[in-house]
Write a protein that holds these residues in place. Sequence first.
Motif, PDB file in Angstrom:
ATOM      1  N   GLU A 440       0.819  -1.217   0.000  1.00  7.64           N
ATOM      2  CA  GLU A 440       0.000   0.000   0.000  1.00  7.64           C
ATOM      3  C   GLU A 440       0.852   1.266   0.000  1.00  7.64           C
ATOM      4  O   GLU A 440       0.428   2.313  -0.475  1.00  7.64           O
ATOM      5  CB  GLU A 440      -0.924  -0.008   1.223  1.00  7.64           C
ATOM      6  N   ASP A 441       2.056   1.177   0.551  1.00  6.50           N
ATOM      7  CA  ASP A 441       2.925   2.347   0.644  1.00  6.50           C
ATOM      8  C   ASP A 441       3.861   2.486  -0.550  1.00  6.50           C
ATOM      9  O   ASP A 441       4.715   3.375  -0.575  1.00  6.50           O
ATOM     10  CB  ASP A 441       3.754   2.275   1.933  1.00  6.50           C
ATOM     11  N   GLY A 442       3.741   1.583  -1.525  1.00  9.51           N
ATOM     12  CA  GLY A 442       4.598   1.646  -2.699  1.00  9.51           C
ATOM     13  C   GLY A 442       5.506   0.438  -2.807  1.00  9.51           C
ATOM     14  O   GLY A 442       5.055  -0.701  -2.668  1.00  9.51           O
ATOM     15  N   ILE A 443       6.799   0.676  -3.020  1.00  9.91           N
ATOM     16  CA  ILE A 443       7.782  -0.395  -3.186  1.00  9.91           C
ATOM     17  C   ILE A 443       8.634  -0.501  -1.927  1.00  9.91           C
ATOM     18  O   ILE A 443       9.088   0.517  -1.386  1.00  9.91           O
ATOM     19  CB  ILE A 443       8.704  -0.122  -4.393  1.00  9.91           C
ATOM     20  N   SER A 444       8.859  -1.713  -1.444  1.00 10.12           N
ATOM     21  CA  SER A 444       9.751  -1.918  -0.299  1.00 10.12           C
ATOM     22  C   SER A 444      10.658  -3.099  -0.590  1.00 10.12           C
ATOM     23  O   SER A 444      10.384  -3.922  -1.464  1.00 10.12           O
ATOM     24  CB  SER A 444       8.952  -2.157   0.986  1.00 10.12           C
ATOM     25  N   ALA A 445      11.767  -3.175   0.157  1.00 14.37           N
ATOM     26  CA  ALA A 445      12.697  -4.291   0.013  1.00 14.37           C
ATOM     27  C   ALA A 445      12.146  -5.484   0.778  1.00 14.37           C
ATOM     28  O   ALA A 445      11.734  -5.346   1.934  1.00 14.37           O
ATOM     29  CB  ALA A 445      14.066  -3.907   0.558  1.00 14.37           C
ATOM     30  N   LEU A 446      12.116  -6.662   0.148  1.00 18.01           N
ATOM     31  CA  LEU A 446      11.575  -7.848   0.813  1.00 18.01           C
ATOM     32  C   LEU A 446      12.442  -8.239   2.004  1.00 18.01           C
ATOM     33  O   LEU A 446      11.931  -8.633   3.040  1.00 18.01           O
ATOM     34  CB  LEU A 446      11.485  -9.016  -0.172  1.00 18.01           C
ATOM     35  N   HIS A 447      13.769  -8.128   1.864  1.00 16.44           N
ATOM     36  CA  HIS A 447      14.672  -8.380   2.991  1.00 16.44           C
ATOM     37  C   HIS A 447      15.085  -7.028   3.587  1.00 16.44           C
ATOM     38  O   HIS A 447      14.461  -6.539   4.494  1.00 16.44           O
ATOM     39  CB  HIS A 447      15.890  -9.200   2.544  1.00 16.44           C
ATOM     40  N   HIS A 448      16.149  -6.442   3.088  1.00 17.68           N
ATOM     41  CA  HIS A 448      16.531  -5.088   3.491  1.00 17.68           C
ATOM     42  C   HIS A 448      17.245  -4.431   2.308  1.00 17.68           C
ATOM     43  O   HIS A 448      17.675  -5.117   1.371  1.00 17.68           O
ATOM     44  CB  HIS A 448      17.402  -5.094   4.757  1.00 17.68           C
ATOM     45  N   PRO A 449      17.372  -3.103   2.320  1.00 20.51           N
ATOM     46  CA  PRO A 449      17.858  -2.399   1.119  1.00 20.51           C
ATOM     47  C   PRO A 449      19.348  -2.570   0.839  1.00 20.51           C
ATOM     48  O   PRO A 449      19.845  -1.993  -0.123  1.00 20.51           O
ATOM     49  CB  PRO A 449      17.524  -0.930   1.418  1.00 20.51           C
TER      50      PRO A 449
END
Length: 583
Positions: A440-449
Amino acid sequence: MMRSHYCADLSEQNIGEVVSLCGWCNTYRDHGGVVFIDLRDRSGLIQLVFDPRDYEGAHKIASEVRDEYVLIAKGKVRKRGEGLENPKLKTGKIEVLVESLVVENKSLTPPIAVGDESVGEDVRLKYRYLDLRNPRLQEIFITRSKVAQVVRNTLSHLGFLEVETPILTKATPEGARDYLVPSRVHHGEFYALPQSPQLFKQLLMVSGFERYFQIAKCFRDEDLRLDRQPEFTQIDLEMSFCNADDVMGVAEEVLKSIFNACGIAIVTPFKRYSYKEVMESYGSDKPDLRFDLPLVEVGDLFVDSSNAIFSSIAKDSKKNRFKALCVKGGDKFFSRKTLAEAEEFVRKFGAKGLAYLQIKEESAKGPLVKFISEANLKILLERVGASVGDIIFFGAGEKKIVWDYMGRLRQKIAQDMDLIDKNAYKFLWVVDFPMFERNEDGISALHHPFTMPSNLDAEDLEEINSVAYDVVLNGFEIGGGSIRIHKQEIQARVFDLLGISKEEAQDKFSFLLEALQFGAPPHGGLAFGLDRIIMLLCKAHSIRDVIAFPKTQKATCPLTDAPSVANEEQLRELHIRVRETKK
């Protein structure tokens, strides 16, 4: 020394020896003037005998003893009488005839009986110091201590250096999940407790340590579950000049050492499955493989279905899934009531309903029969391996929702039908995770960036994979890691795809980004959840059983009454004002 032996270390080889023992009164019995006390220490129990005909003074003192009194006893080890042996005790063939007894400390009547696990958990946690006298729990912490030593020895042997990283640090991008600590000397500023030593262990690789490890305390302010706590312990490691195979090899070596030390032989290397494989076949990225209930895609058989909803779902194979779950012998197990309960269960996780087919002697029966052609029904039964007496459940719709509720249904059926081998340890690696996920907030890293992407030039963002890997045991993720980004230009591009501006990146990670410009080597690592490993090793009821002083599911400590209100003087010194919340 007050003691010469631990209670359960005595055996028939000690018969005739005079020994000194220390511990707690576990039980007290008076049999016609002769007093028997089961003395308990962390090793176990041994029976003490107080006979007034032999040692009247000791007998008199023993007559006043009650449960949980602290005792120091001296006496002679002897063989128990004929027919009086206790096969349930390690020391059941011997006893100690006590010649002197000291009541070192008395005890109030305990609010909970030691070892009584029928008492509510909140009460047991309030009196955790009594609960921890439970021999089952003490055995868990003996195992935990042994595992920590094995980890240190194994990683030291493999050339890793133990280095401690800071507890007071800076908030991460997922700041809402950080525990914040106000600074007294820096007005209006806060430290954060680390969710992991991630950034610091990467800096240690830049520093040239090459192989680091730490048994690290970590903190995460999130909703709690069976296998989660707000403060937890990681076995954290990082390596330079390595690839994913190298890290996974070290991880397997550590796990093999841990389980061997606990008398459990495990076979390495573990099988590897891609993220896509486990989601398609088991509906979970941490599947339990102790039972065989795969999900099978059957959408192609419903493209021409007479049911318009089924047909539209099946035609969009990129967005949707149409999964079948064949339960061998399930037709006898599932009654109308249990079928209704299964449907109610999946509805809680987004299912619109739960269709099924029952495989009878004469034909397949169920709501789906009229919506599939006879030819396709035959193909379906062959594809899922169905035979007479089986039942097939179906889930159809948006793929993530279908994966989730069908994966949960698979696990529930295995538990309800007792299909799980409780003594098995099934390890696997899950690899090739998606680098990014849409929410809902857009794109995120599944693990970490800071995870290295494997194909950053892919046209579709959701097709970009990461060089990440999770190790799974019996349906629990017990460890995970990745190869890290060690080049500034790749890190900048990942931040850009995540919508992290240059200003935000500099504000949060300037020290790491700067370090990457000073000859950062290729590196990667992994962290194990020590608490989860111990929980599975010891077959504990929950992760709270393997933490000495855990928090409840509401993140409170009944023992110390934490968290608590700070007084006005403390708040004033920290420049903090507490707002009243509207009820």
